[in-house]
Design an enzyme around this catalytic site. Structure first.
Site, PDB file in Angstrom:
ATOM      1  N   LYS A   1      11.640  -5.316   8.044  1.00 28.03           N
ATOM      2  CA  LYS A   1      11.981  -3.904   8.068  1.00 28.03           C
ATOM      3  C   LYS A   1      12.355  -3.438   9.479  1.00 28.03           C
ATOM      4  O   LYS A   1      13.134  -2.513   9.650  1.00 28.03           O
ATOM      5  CB  LYS A   1      10.781  -3.103   7.563  1.00 28.03           C
TER       6      LYS A   1
ATOM      7  N   GLU B   1       9.089   8.534   4.251  1.00 30.20           N
ATOM      8  CA  GLU B   1       7.696   8.185   3.949  1.00 30.20           C
ATOM      9  C   GLU B   1       6.729   9.367   4.054  1.00 30.20           C
ATOM     10  O   GLU B   1       5.902   9.555   3.170  1.00 30.20           O
ATOM     11  CB  GLU B   1       7.248   7.008   4.821  1.00 30.20           C
TER      12      GLU B   1
ATOM     13  N   ASP C   1       7.594   1.572  -2.114  1.00 30.32           N
ATOM     14  CA  ASP C   1       7.276   1.632  -0.693  1.00 30.32           C
ATOM     15  C   ASP C   1       7.640   0.258  -0.136  1.00 30.32           C
ATOM     16  O   ASP C   1       6.947  -0.721  -0.388  1.00 30.32           O
ATOM     17  CB  ASP C   1       5.779   1.924  -0.504  1.00 30.32           C
TER      18      ASP C   1
ATOM     19  N   ASP D   1       0.508   8.100   9.785  1.00 25.46           N
ATOM     20  CA  ASP D   1       0.701   6.824   9.076  1.00 25.46           C
ATOM     21  C   ASP D   1       0.546   5.633  10.022  1.00 25.46           C
ATOM     22  O   ASP D   1       1.415   5.361  10.842  1.00 25.46           O
ATOM     23  CB  ASP D   1       2.103   6.822   8.427  1.00 25.46           C
TER      24      ASP D   1
HETATM   25  P1  ADP Z   1       2.902  -1.137   6.354  1.00 30.76           P
HETATM   26  O1  ADP Z   1       3.240   0.246   5.954  1.00 30.76           O
HETATM   27  O2  ADP Z   1       3.131  -1.404   7.802  1.00 30.76           O
HETATM   28  O3  ADP Z   1       3.507  -2.173   5.482  1.00 30.76           O
HETATM   29  P2  ADP Z   1       0.184  -0.764   5.307  1.00 30.76           P
HETATM   30  O4  ADP Z   1       0.127   0.696   5.299  1.00 30.76           O
HETATM   31  O5  ADP Z   1       0.203  -1.444   4.004  1.00 30.76           O
HETATM   32  O6  ADP Z   1       1.340  -1.323   6.210  1.00 30.76           O
HETATM   33  O7  ADP Z   1      -1.066  -1.289   6.161  1.00 30.76           O
HETATM   34  C1  ADP Z   1      -1.269  -2.629   6.436  1.00 30.76           C
HETATM   35  C2  ADP Z   1      -2.296  -2.759   7.530  1.00 30.76           C
HETATM   36  O8  ADP Z   1      -3.515  -2.165   7.097  1.00 30.76           O
HETATM   37  C3  ADP Z   1      -2.602  -4.202   7.905  1.00 30.76           C
HETATM   38  O9  ADP Z   1      -2.610  -4.337   9.316  1.00 30.76           O
HETATM   39  C4  ADP Z   1      -4.008  -4.392   7.354  1.00 30.76           C
HETATM   40  O10 ADP Z   1      -4.755  -5.334   8.115  1.00 30.76           O
HETATM   41  C5  ADP Z   1      -4.576  -3.006   7.506  1.00 30.76           C
HETATM   42  N1  ADP Z   1      -5.743  -2.773   6.654  1.00 30.76           N
HETATM   43  C6  ADP Z   1      -5.813  -2.851   5.305  1.00 30.76           C
HETATM   44  N2  ADP Z   1      -7.064  -2.645   4.873  1.00 30.76           N
HETATM   45  C7  ADP Z   1      -7.828  -2.434   5.987  1.00 30.76           C
HETATM   46  C8  ADP Z   1      -9.224  -2.183   6.212  1.00 30.76           C
HETATM   47  N3  ADP Z   1     -10.090  -2.127   5.197  1.00 30.76           N
HETATM   48  N4  ADP Z   1      -9.640  -2.015   7.492  1.00 30.76           N
HETATM   49  C9  ADP Z   1      -8.769  -2.090   8.508  1.00 30.76           C
HETATM   50  N5  ADP Z   1      -7.463  -2.330   8.368  1.00 30.76           N
HETATM   51  C10 ADP Z   1      -6.981  -2.504   7.121  1.00 30.76           C
HETATM   52 MG    MG Z   2       3.753   1.960   5.329  1.00 32.96          MG
END
Ligand code: ADP
Ligand code: MG
Length: 586
Positions: free
Chosen positions: A69, A157, A9, A180
Site C-alpha cells: 500500500k 478511512e 479495508d 488511526d
Molecule cells: P493497518 O491498517 O496498517 O493494516 P491494523 O489497523 O490492522 O493495520 O493494525 C495492525 C497492527 O496492530 C499490527 O502492528 C499489530 O501488531 C497491531 N496489533 C494488533 N493487535 C494488537 C494488540 N492486542 N496489542 C498491540 N498491538 C496490536
Molecule cells: Mg488501517
C-alpha cells in the site's frame, strides 16, 4: 433483493471485507474463521501465488511482498528504492506492479465474501487514507478492477471509521477526531459534519510510524540484552526476532510483563514498564501529529465532540493513555479497532446499495420496518430514515424439519425485541416441506414513492409468491407516536442491546461448540492436558452462561473459548500442512 456491495479495508498490514447484514455491518471470515487477512503476497518461481497467512509463512525463507500500500500510485522516486524503473517490483516469478499485488489481496477478499455470502460479488467500496492523492486513489481503483471488482466508491478511512462509530448521528457542524494507528502508518484526521456528509478538515500523521516499529524496537532491545548485533543478523534471524517482538507486544496489551524467547539463543524478560519506556519516542511523535492536525483544522480540544480510535495498535494501553491526555477526553474505543474501517466501508456500501439509510435524507421512512426472526428479535429490512421509494430483502429458512409454512410478522419500530415493536400485519408463507435449514424463503419489502409498503414472500424452490399490501407505512403513524417510539428506543437501548447481544452470542456459541468438539477429536494427542482443560473449562462456562442468561458472562466466555482454541486451530492447520508436504514427497 438488492445487490451486494461489500466494504473493503485494504490496509498496509492487514485487510478485511465486510457487508451490512440485517442492518449490522459484519466482517466476513475465511474458511478458518479469520477475518483479518495479512496484506502479504508471495510469488513462487513456478508462477504460484499465495496470499495472506499462507504468504506470511514463507517470510524469512523467501521474499514476501508486504506493505504494498505504501507503493501503490507512487512514483519510482517516491518509493525509497523499493520500486525499480517503470514502477515495478521484482519477484521470483518476474516483475509485478503494486496494483497487481494489491489486486491479489482484493481477489482473496472477494473470494472470502463470495464464500460467506454464497453469491457472486462484483462491486465494492474500498477505503484509502485521507492523505492519498489522486494517483494513489486511481491506482487503488485499478487494483480493484484487476481483481474483478467494480469500485463504486473510494472512501477515506477516517470517514469510514466515523460511520462505523455511528457518528453520522451527530449534529450538523459537529467535529470529531479520528486517530488511526495501524501496523506501518499513523494518521489522525479532524472531520466535520457538513450538510450531512463528513468532510476531512485536516489530516496529519506519519507514513512510517506504526506497530511494526514497536515490534522492531522490542527485537532490538532483546538483541542488545542477548549481546547480539541486530543489524548484522541474517534476514531469517531478524524475522524471528521481530515476530517474537510482536508476540510479546500483543501480550503486553493485556499483561504487566512477559518473556522474549528465541529457541537456542536465549530469553529476555520484558516488563510493561520497560516496554512503555521504549514506546515514549513513538508516542511523542504521535502527539505532535495530533497537535498539528488540530492546528491545521483550527480546532481546540473543546470543539471536538468525540475522539475515536481505530487501528490495531490502538489496543496498546499506553497509546490510549497518551491520546486521552492530548485530547483531554476519554477516547471512544468501543469498536474493534482493527475492524472499524471495514465495517464503515460496509455501511457506506449499504448506503449506496440502498440497504442502509443515508446520512441526510428528504423523503424518508419515519420508523424502521422489519420482520420477527429467530430468538424473537426484530430483523430490520428497511431502516428508519431510508429515502423512499426503496426496497430491501433477505433470505430466511425453516427452523424445523418438515415444516410446511412460515409465519411472517411485519413489524415497525426501533426496538431490538420483536414484541416491543408494532405489528403491521402477519401472514403465512407456505413452502415445500424440507429438512431444517433447507427451505429458502425470500422476503422483500417495497415502499413506493407514496409510502405504501408491500411485502412479497417467495418460496425459492417453487417460485411461488405471496404478496400482501400492508398499507401506508409512512402516513400511518403520526409524529407524536414516532417520537415516542424513538425516545423509547433510546430509553431502553441498553436493555435492548443486551437482549440482542445475548441472542447473537448464543447463536455464535451454537456454531462454535460443535466446531470445537470436532477439532478436539482431530487434534487428539497434539495438545497438552492443561490446554484441553482450558478449552473444556471455557466450553462449560459458555453453556452455563447460556443457561443463566447472563449476557456479559456469555460474551466473555465465548471470547475465552475463541482464544483457548487459537493454538488448537493453528495446530490443525500445521498438521494439515505437514500431511500435505509428506504426501507430496512420497
Ligand atoms: P493497518 O491498517 O496498517 O493494516 P491494523 O489497523 O490492522 O493495520 O493494525 C495492525 C497492527 O496492530 C499490527 O502492528 C499489530 O501488531 C497491531 N496489533 C494488533 N493487535 C494488537 C494488540 N492486542 N496489542 C498491540 N498491538 C496490536
Ligand atoms: Mg488501517
Amino acid at each position: 433483493m438488492s445487490e451486494v456491495i461489500v466494504g473493503i479495508d485494504l490496509g498496509t498490514t492487514q485487510s478485511a471485507v465486510a457487508v451490512v447484514d440485517s442492518g449490522f455491518p459484519i466482517l466476513l471470515a475465511d474458511e478458518d474463521g479469520r477475518a483479518l487477512l495479512p496484506s502479504a503476497v508471495w510469488y513462487g518461481a513456478g508462477g504460484e501465488i499465495e496470499v495472506g497467512h499462507e504468504a506470511l509463512r514463507r517470510s524469512g525463507v523467501d521474499q514476501v511482498i508486504t506493505s504494498v500500500k505504501s507503493l501503490i500510485g507512487r512514483r519510482v522516486e517516491e518509493s525509497g528504492g523499493r520500486l525499480l524503473g517503470k514502477g515495478i517490483l521484482k519477484t521470483s516469478a518476474g516483475e509485478v506492479t503494486p496494483e497487481e499485488v494489491s489486486a491479489e489481496i482484493l481477489k482473496r477478499l472477494k473470494a472470502v465474501a463470495e464464500y460467506r455470502l454464497e453469491t457472486v460479488v462484483s462491486k465494492a467500496v474500498i477505503t484509502v487514507p485521507a492523505y492519498f492523492h489522486d494517483a494513489q486513489r486511481a491506482a487503488t481503483k485499478r487494483a480493484g478492477e484487476l481483481a474483478g471488482l467494480e469500485v463504486v466508491r473510494i472512501v477515506s478511512e477516517p470517514t469510514a471509521a466515523a460511520l462505523s462509530y455511528g457518528l453520522d448521528r451527530l449534529d450538523e457542524n459537529a467535529k470529531v477526531a479520528v486517530f488511526d494507528l495501524g501496523g506501518g502508518t499513523f494518521d489522525v484526521s479532524i472531520l466535520e459534519m457538513r450538510e450531512g456528509v463528513f468532510e476531512v478538515s485536516a489530516t496529519a500523521g506519519d507514513t512510517s510510524l506504526g506497530g511494526d516499529d514497536f515490534d522492531r524496537a522490542i527485537a532490538k532491545y532483546a538483541a542488545e540484552k542477548l549481546e547480539v548485533d541486530f543489524e548484522e543478523m541474517e534476514e531469517l534471524e531478524k524475522v524471528r526476532f521481530v515476530s517474537e517482538g510482536r508476540r510479546l507486544k500483543h501480550l503486553l496489551s493485556e499483561e504487566s510483563g512477559g518473556v522474549f524467547r528465541i529457541p537456542f539463543t536465549g530469553e529476555v524478560p520484558l516488563s510493561l514498564e520497560v516496554f512503555e519506556k521504549i514506546l515514549q519516542p513513538f508516542l511523542d511523535r504521535m502527539e505532535s501529529s495530533c497537535r498539528r492536525a488540530m492546528l491545521d483544522a483550527g480546532v481546540e480540544v473543546e470543539d471536538l465532540g468525540s475522539v475515536v480510535m481505530v487501528g490495531g495498535s490502538s489496543r496498546i494501553p499506553a497509546v490510549k493513555e497518551r491520546v486521552e491526555k492530548v485530547f483531554a477526553k476519554e477516547p471512544d474505543l468501543s469498536q474493534h479497532p482493527d475492524e472499524a474501517i471495514a465495517r464503515g466501508a460496509a455501511i457506506q456500501a449499504g448506503i449506496l446499495a440502498g440497504t442502509v439509510r443515508e446520512v441526510l435524507l428528504l423523503d424518508v421512512t419515519p420508523l424502521s420496518l422489519g420482520i420477527e426472526t429467530m430468538g424473537g428479535l426484530m430483523n430490520t429490512l428497511i431502516s428508519r430514515n431510508t429515502t423512499i421509494p426503496c426496497k430491501a430483502g433477505e433470505m430466511f429458512t425453516n427452523a424445523a424439519d418438515g415444516q410446511k409454512s412460515m409465519k411472517v410478522r411485519v413489524l415497525q419500530g426501533e426496538r431490538e425485541l420483536a414484541e416491543d415493536n408494532w405489528e403491521l400485519g402477519s401472514f403465512e408463507v407456505p413452502f415445500e416441506p424440507a429438512r431444517r435449514g433447507q427451505a429458502r424463503v425470500g422476503v422483500e419489502f417495497r415502499i413506493d414513492a407514496d409510502g405504501i409498503l408491500s411485502v412479497l414472500a417467495r418460496d425459492v424452490a417453487t417460485n411461488e409468491d405471496v404478496i400482501i399490501e400492508v398499507g401506508s407505512a409512512a402516513v400511518d403513524v403520526n409524529e407524536a407516536k414516532v417520537e415516542k417510539m424513538v425516545s423509547e428506543s433510546v430509553e431502553y437501548a441498553f436493555e435492548d442491546m443486551n437482549a440482542r447481544v445475548f441472542e447473537e452470542a448464543r447463536l455464535k456459541a451454537d456454531e462454535l461448540i460443535p466446531a470445537v468438539e470436532t477439532a478436539l477429536k482431530q487434534a487428539d494427542g497434539l495438545l497438552e492436558e492443561g490446554e484441553v482443560q482450558a478449552i473444556e473449562g471455557a466450553r462449560t462456562k459458555v453453556l452455563e452462561a447460556i443457561k443463566g442468561r447472563e449476557v456479559g458472562l456469555l460474551k466473555s466466555a465465548v471470547e475465552e473459548l475463541d482464544q483457548a482454541t487459537e493454538n488448537l486451530a493453528a495446530l490443525l492447520v500445521e498438521k494439515a500442512t505437514q500431511s500435505l508436504f509428506s504426501s507430496s514427497q512420497d
